[in-house]
Design a protein around this motif. Sequence first.
Motif, PDB file in Angstrom:
ATOM      1  N   GLU A 161      18.006  38.559  22.225  1.00 49.32           N
ATOM      2  CA  GLU A 161      18.902  39.637  21.804  1.00 49.32           C
ATOM      3  C   GLU A 161      19.273  40.514  22.993  1.00 49.32           C
ATOM      4  N   PRO A 162      20.427  40.253  23.609  1.00 53.80           N
ATOM      5  CA  PRO A 162      20.847  41.146  24.689  1.00 53.80           C
ATOM      6  C   PRO A 162      21.015  42.562  24.137  1.00 53.80           C
ATOM      7  N   ILE A 163      20.360  43.498  24.773  1.00 51.50           N
ATOM      8  CA  ILE A 163      20.309  44.860  24.205  1.00 51.50           C
ATOM      9  C   ILE A 163      21.710  45.458  24.086  1.00 51.50           C
ATOM     10  N   TRP A 164      22.575  45.129  25.028  1.00 50.60           N
ATOM     11  CA  TRP A 164      23.937  45.682  25.034  1.00 50.60           C
ATOM     12  C   TRP A 164      24.782  45.126  23.894  1.00 50.60           C
ATOM     13  N   ALA A 165      24.284  44.090  23.221  1.00 43.80           N
ATOM     14  CA  ALA A 165      25.054  43.487  22.122  1.00 43.80           C
ATOM     15  C   ALA A 165      24.539  43.927  20.749  1.00 43.80           C
ATOM     16  N   ILE A 166      23.426  44.646  20.718  1.00 44.78           N
ATOM     17  CA  ILE A 166      22.839  44.998  19.420  1.00 44.78           C
ATOM     18  C   ILE A 166      23.534  46.228  18.850  1.00 44.78           C
ATOM     19  N   GLY A 167      24.131  46.044  17.695  1.00 41.38           N
ATOM     20  CA  GLY A 167      24.763  47.161  16.989  1.00 41.38           C
ATOM     21  C   GLY A 167      26.000  47.710  17.679  1.00 41.38           C
ATOM     22  N   THR A 168      26.526  47.000  18.662  1.00 47.41           N
ATOM     23  CA  THR A 168      27.649  47.522  19.439  1.00 47.41           C
ATOM     24  C   THR A 168      28.971  46.840  19.097  1.00 47.41           C
ATOM     25  N   GLY A 169      28.891  45.735  18.361  1.00 47.08           N
ATOM     26  CA  GLY A 169      30.106  44.949  18.100  1.00 47.08           C
ATOM     27  C   GLY A 169      30.414  43.998  19.245  1.00 47.08           C
ATOM     28  N   LYS A 170      29.688  44.133  20.377  1.00 51.07           N
ATOM     29  CA  LYS A 170      29.906  43.198  21.501  1.00 51.07           C
ATOM     30  C   LYS A 170      28.950  42.027  21.355  1.00 51.07           C
ATOM     31  N   THR A 171      29.485  40.825  21.354  1.00 51.74           N
ATOM     32  CA  THR A 171      28.622  39.636  21.256  1.00 51.74           C
ATOM     33  C   THR A 171      28.662  38.922  22.596  1.00 51.74           C
ATOM     34  N   ALA A 172      27.520  38.365  22.990  1.00 54.20           N
ATOM     35  CA  ALA A 172      27.558  37.484  24.157  1.00 54.20           C
ATOM     36  C   ALA A 172      28.452  36.302  23.799  1.00 54.20           C
ATOM     37  N   THR A 173      29.151  35.741  24.770  1.00 54.70           N
ATOM     38  CA  THR A 173      29.923  34.538  24.430  1.00 54.70           C
ATOM     39  C   THR A 173      28.914  33.462  24.030  1.00 54.70           C
ATOM     40  N   ALA A 174      29.394  32.521  23.226  1.00 51.11           N
ATOM     41  CA  ALA A 174      28.489  31.468  22.763  1.00 51.11           C
ATOM     42  C   ALA A 174      27.907  30.714  23.963  1.00 51.11           C
ATOM     43  N   ASP A 175      28.714  30.519  24.999  1.00 57.65           N
ATOM     44  CA  ASP A 175      28.205  29.803  26.179  1.00 57.65           C
ATOM     45  C   ASP A 175      27.138  30.610  26.911  1.00 57.65           C
ATOM     46  N   ASP A 176      27.386  31.916  27.062  1.00 55.13           N
ATOM     47  CA  ASP A 176      26.378  32.759  27.733  1.00 55.13           C
ATOM     48  C   ASP A 176      25.080  32.802  26.935  1.00 55.13           C
ATOM     49  N   ALA A 177      25.222  32.989  25.617  1.00 56.46           N
ATOM     50  CA  ALA A 177      24.028  33.061  24.769  1.00 56.46           C
ATOM     51  C   ALA A 177      23.258  31.745  24.850  1.00 56.46           C
ATOM     52  N   ASN A 178      23.997  30.633  24.831  1.00 54.02           N
ATOM     53  CA  ASN A 178      23.351  29.321  24.895  1.00 54.02           C
ATOM     54  C   ASN A 178      22.630  29.135  26.235  1.00 54.02           C
ATOM     55  N   ALA A 179      23.253  29.613  27.300  1.00 52.42           N
ATOM     56  CA  ALA A 179      22.629  29.456  28.624  1.00 52.42           C
ATOM     57  C   ALA A 179      21.301  30.219  28.676  1.00 52.42           C
ATOM     58  N   VAL A 180      21.283  31.424  28.130  1.00 54.93           N
ATOM     59  CA  VAL A 180      20.027  32.191  28.181  1.00 54.93           C
ATOM     60  C   VAL A 180      18.993  31.560  27.234  1.00 54.93           C
TER      61      VAL A 180
END
Length: 251
Positions: free
Chosen positions: A167-186
């Motif tokens: 869970e990238p902290i900057w994406a929690i409750g902010t409406g910003k989602t990591a791109t699917a590729d970035d999330a998959n890489a992590v």
Amino acid sequence: MRKPIVAGNWKMYKTFDEAVDFVEEIQQAIPSPEKVDAVICAPALYLPTLVVAAEDSSLAIGAQNMHFEDEGAFTGEISPAMLSNINVDYVILGHSERRELFNETDEAVNKKVRAALNHGIVPIICCGETLEEREAGSTESKVAGQMTKALEGFSAAEVEHMVIAYEPIWAIGTGKTATADDANAVCGSIRAVVVNLYGKDTAEKVRIQYGGSVKPENIEELLAKEHIDGALVGGASLQPASFMKLLEAAA
Ligand code: PEP
């Protein structure tokens, strides 16, 4: 094939009545447990009632935190023994809000994971980077450090039943989602940490969720990725219709 797991994290939202109505409304419509594991992590106060309300369905009930000791002079805390005694199946551990606002350390998370397993509760172990860490290029080292510590001292057989939530902290409750590729890489880098610690067979079995502004509109793209096996969802888990859409997309 890893079975997807979608877990709602209700945080400190919903009255008791709203929580019970939610579970009663969705419980008979949960997709087959062969296709997806569905979990609601509710405020601790509601857990005994929700476990009973969900007992004839495949909806599992989880806690959002717990202490690592079975009992003791820890005013205000809830123990793993208490949770297992009322048949709670899952517990979220090391959520960034617990780490940031309640000073939860990697060491405490590790002790809580041990305590959860001792009581037959599946831990959903959270990790993730701040925006500053992402911009500094240290996302993978941050989550590797958190997970290495959280997973210290277990057997491979224990680790394969755990759930990890990136869970990238900057994406929690902010409406910003990591791109699917970035999330998959992590998520892939987290799986590589598990390979190093416990071997490939174990790492192939561990389920890794993505969390951070997941909603019905973006869950399919995320779950289509190789290393993303589910979602930990805050805001979009609060309405029955939205939570059901997430489950249906994952099933
Ligand atoms: C969370 O609370 O773990 C979370 C991911 O929240 P949201 O879905 O609202 O970003």
